[in-house]
Design an enzyme around this catalytic site. Sequence first.
Site, PDB file in Angstrom:
ATOM      1  N   ASN A   1     -17.583   2.401  -3.217  1.00  0.00           N
ATOM      2  CA  ASN A   1     -16.802   3.089  -2.194  1.00  0.00           C
ATOM      3  C   ASN A   1     -15.498   3.515  -2.859  1.00  0.00           C
ATOM      4  OD1 ASN A   1     -15.348   3.972  -0.009  1.00  0.00           O
ATOM      5  ND2 ASN A   1     -15.105   1.948   0.935  1.00  0.00           N
TER       6      ASN A   1
ATOM      7  N   LYS B   1     -13.260   5.420  -1.810  1.00  0.00           N
ATOM      8  CA  LYS B   1     -12.151   5.656  -0.875  1.00  0.00           C
ATOM      9  C   LYS B   1     -11.463   6.994  -1.222  1.00  0.00           C
ATOM     10  CE  LYS B   1     -11.987   0.723  -0.269  1.00  0.00           C
ATOM     11  NZ  LYS B   1     -11.259  -0.464   0.117  1.00  0.00           N
TER      12      LYS B   1
ATOM     13  N   HIS C   1     -16.137   1.622   8.238  1.00  0.00           N
ATOM     14  CA  HIS C   1     -15.352   0.818   7.300  1.00  0.00           C
ATOM     15  C   HIS C   1     -14.093   0.308   8.009  1.00  0.00           C
ATOM     16  CE1 HIS C   1     -12.837  -0.302   3.930  1.00  0.00           C
ATOM     17  NE2 HIS C   1     -13.951  -0.411   3.233  1.00  0.00           N
TER      18      HIS C   1
ATOM     19  N   GLU D   1     -11.141   0.240   7.172  1.00  0.00           N
ATOM     20  CA  GLU D   1      -9.993   1.156   7.086  1.00  0.00           C
ATOM     21  C   GLU D   1     -10.110   2.275   8.123  1.00  0.00           C
ATOM     22  OE1 GLU D   1     -10.420   1.787   2.879  1.00  0.00           O
ATOM     23  OE2 GLU D   1      -9.910  -0.323   2.589  1.00  0.00           O
TER      24      GLU D   1
ATOM     25  N   GLU E   1     -17.926  -7.030   5.426  1.00  0.00           N
ATOM     26  CA  GLU E   1     -16.705  -6.950   4.626  1.00  0.00           C
ATOM     27  C   GLU E   1     -15.572  -7.669   5.343  1.00  0.00           C
ATOM     28  OE1 GLU E   1     -16.860  -3.407   1.769  1.00  0.00           O
ATOM     29  OE2 GLU E   1     -16.144  -2.639   3.681  1.00  0.00           O
TER      30      GLU E   1
ATOM     31  N   GLY F   1      -9.646  -5.445  -1.181  1.00  0.00           N
ATOM     32  CA  GLY F   1      -8.530  -4.971  -1.999  1.00  0.00           C
ATOM     33  C   GLY F   1      -7.455  -6.013  -2.231  1.00  0.00           C
TER      34      GLY F   1
ATOM     35  N   SER G   1     -13.456  -7.302  -2.690  1.00  0.00           N
ATOM     36  CA  SER G   1     -13.097  -7.783  -4.029  1.00  0.00           C
ATOM     37  C   SER G   1     -14.290  -8.264  -4.839  1.00  0.00           C
ATOM     38  CB  SER G   1     -12.023  -8.872  -3.940  1.00  0.00           C
ATOM     39  OG  SER G   1     -10.855  -8.345  -3.326  1.00  0.00           O
TER      40      SER G   1
HETATM   41  P1  PGA Z   1     -12.627  -3.765  -2.618  1.00  0.00           P
HETATM   42  O1  PGA Z   1     -13.072  -2.827  -1.395  1.00  0.00           O
HETATM   43  O2  PGA Z   1     -13.862  -4.005  -3.443  1.00  0.00           O
HETATM   44  O3  PGA Z   1     -11.589  -2.995  -3.332  1.00  0.00           O
HETATM   45  O4  PGA Z   1     -12.113  -5.041  -2.016  1.00  0.00           O
HETATM   46  C1  PGA Z   1     -14.312  -3.012  -0.761  1.00  0.00           C
HETATM   47  C2  PGA Z   1     -14.443  -2.029   0.367  1.00  0.00           C
HETATM   48  O5  PGA Z   1     -13.447  -1.759   1.043  1.00  0.00           O
HETATM   49  O6  PGA Z   1     -15.528  -1.489   0.599  1.00  0.00           O
END
Ligand code: PGA
Length: 253
Positions: A9, A11, A98, A100, A170, A176, A216
């Site tokens: 992903n 982003k 997601h 976000e 998630e 992140g 992560s």
């Molecule tokens: P990350 O993000 O691996 O940077 O924690 C995962 C995601 O948001 O899909």
Amino acid sequence: MRNKIVAGNWKMNTTPVEGIALVSEVLEAIKNIDLEHKKVVFGVPAVSITSVASVIGDTSNVYVASQNVSSYDSGAYTGEISAAMLVASGAAMAIIGHSERREYFNETNEVLAVKVDKVLDKGVVAIYCCGEVLEERKNGTFETVIQNQIEEGLFHLSEDQMKNVVIAYEPVWAIGTGETASPEQAQAVHAFIRRLVANKYGAELAENTSVLYGGSMKPGNAKELMGMADIDGGLVGGASLKSSDFVEIIKAM
Ligand code: PGA
């Protein structure tokens, strides 16, 4: 047998030119890996879908995903991108819901249910995300939160439609942040999600549903996480932007 899936992903990162370079590097590095019952997915910005799809070409078991879709079909919705447009650009999958999108763009389970319908209608696989925030983890309401996200976002689907859904768990507190759910914590939630699907759609469909972990995931923890019985792969943010890290995670699958 359910598929193992590693989905990047990206982003809001990478220009189309950078995206082409990143995908090319990954494909070169994995060209000799056997991907039977496995999928590699690139969740790219919408402006890169066409170019990344053309780099992938007909490479087996490698796909492009969008990171969002409009809940409308067409018309006066400035800035929106429809499921039909995504398909025409080469997307075979779409990340929906997601955290976000939920947090910064106020996407509710209700609108996400519509978005899931829109992509499934066009033959696009929905990667539907769920997961709790830290407070919900701490106060013990996380299972209820996840159950609501899944029931309200997905459980209106028919059995046939549900076969084209991948679920990504998630935990928001792990996205992140460098902090990862322990393999045991993640496994417990994945098993819980699979039970929800089994109760609604039966054991066989639940057994065949891929449930990915996100938050992560990196080369150092991917193998252990994906080694758990109900963790079928990863939705990878930060580590998907570095080809060598993403390749290591694909190899861990
Ligand atoms: P990350 O993000 O691996 O940077 O924690 C995962 C995601 O948001 O899909």
